[in-house]
Design a protein around this motif. Structure first.
Motif, short mmCIF file in Angstrom:
data_model
loop_
_atom_site.label_atom_id
_atom_site.label_comp_id
_atom_site.label_asym_id
_atom_site.label_seq_id
_atom_site.Cartn_x
_atom_site.Cartn_y
_atom_site.Cartn_z
N CYS A 73 1.00 2.05 -9.92
CA CYS A 73 0.08 2.02 -8.94
C CYS A 73 -1.37 1.79 -9.56
N THR A 91 1.78 3.98 1.69
CA THR A 91 2.00 4.60 3.10
C THR A 91 2.47 6.11 2.97
N ASP A 139 0.98 -1.12 0.09
CA ASP A 139 0.01 -0.06 0.20
C ASP A 139 0.87 1.05 0.06
N TYR A 185 2.00 -0.40 -6.20
CA TYR A 185 1.19 0.28 -5.00
C TYR A 185 -0.23 -0.26 -5.32
N ASP A 186 -0.85 -1.06 -4.75
CA ASP A 186 -2.07 -1.48 -4.94
C ASP A 186 -3.43 -0.63 -4.16
N ASN A 187 -4.36 -0.48 -5.12
CA ASN A 187 -5.67 -0.07 -4.41
C ASN A 187 -5.41 1.71 -3.81
N VAL A 188 -4.32 2.50 -4.65
CA VAL A 188 -4.34 3.77 -4.12
C VAL A 188 -5.62 4.64 -4.24
#
Length: 176
Positions: free
Chosen positions: A175, A111, A109, A133-136
């Motif tokens: 992303c 952060t 994720d 980066y998943d589900n931004v």
């Protein structure tokens, strides 16, 4: 290319897939290129793209892998988005990268703040080839990420000490 560390490019090549049974000509013909394009189209045929530009972006992602060895500078971050959650953005990224990564790309994720920098430090020091980066869900507002993407280099301090490091950014960053 043979497996191992290439001093000139600074890249480590550790293939997870066996490529020795694939015949890739040194000078591909127009027919070879068209055949390769058709293979990529077939792999992506189950995904519905809203615009032709979205499909072109994924083609660029697929082609980025073999070209990454030639790119000595920065390269773009890929955004895989959709109008509806659960449509397979992560799956699309994995399909596009599987031939080169050899398995599903690990995800993280995005952060905030110092934790993001520490995570990016760890990824780049480890020499990962992909960062997804998943589900931004929020606006991406990171000077650390912007610097890594635009300069092609990343620096910092190794945790727990005073040792400084500087590394090239040689991985693909995306992303969803």
């Amino acid at each position: 290319s043979s497996p191992g560390f290439d001093i000139e490019s600074g890249l480590l090549f550790e293939p997870k897939l066996r490529w020795d049974n694939i015949d890739i000509p040194n000078k591909p013909s127009e027919n070879d290129v068209n055949e390769a394009i058709e293979h990529i189209k077939y792999i992506l045929s189950d995904f519905q793209f809203e615009h032709e530009s979205s499909k072109t972006n994924v083609f660029a992602l697929v082609l980025q892998h073999p070209l990454k060895l030639l790119i000595k500078d920065n390269s773009p971050m890929y955004i895989v988005d959709a109008t509806t959650p659960g449509t397979g953005k992560g799956k699309l990224y994995n399909v596009a990268t599987y031939p080169f990564y050899g398995e599903k790309v690990p995800t993280s994720d995005m952060t905030k703040g110092e934790d993001f920098k520490k995570e990016l430090d760890t990824f780049l020091l480890k020499g990962v080839t992909h960062i997804m980066y998943d589900n931004v869900r929020d606006k991406i507002d990171s000077s650390v990420l912007a610097q890594a993407l635009t300069t092609g280099r990343h620096s910092g301090r190794i945790l727990g000490g005073h040792t400084y490091f500087e590394v090239p950014v040689r991985c693909l960053i995306a992303c969803t």
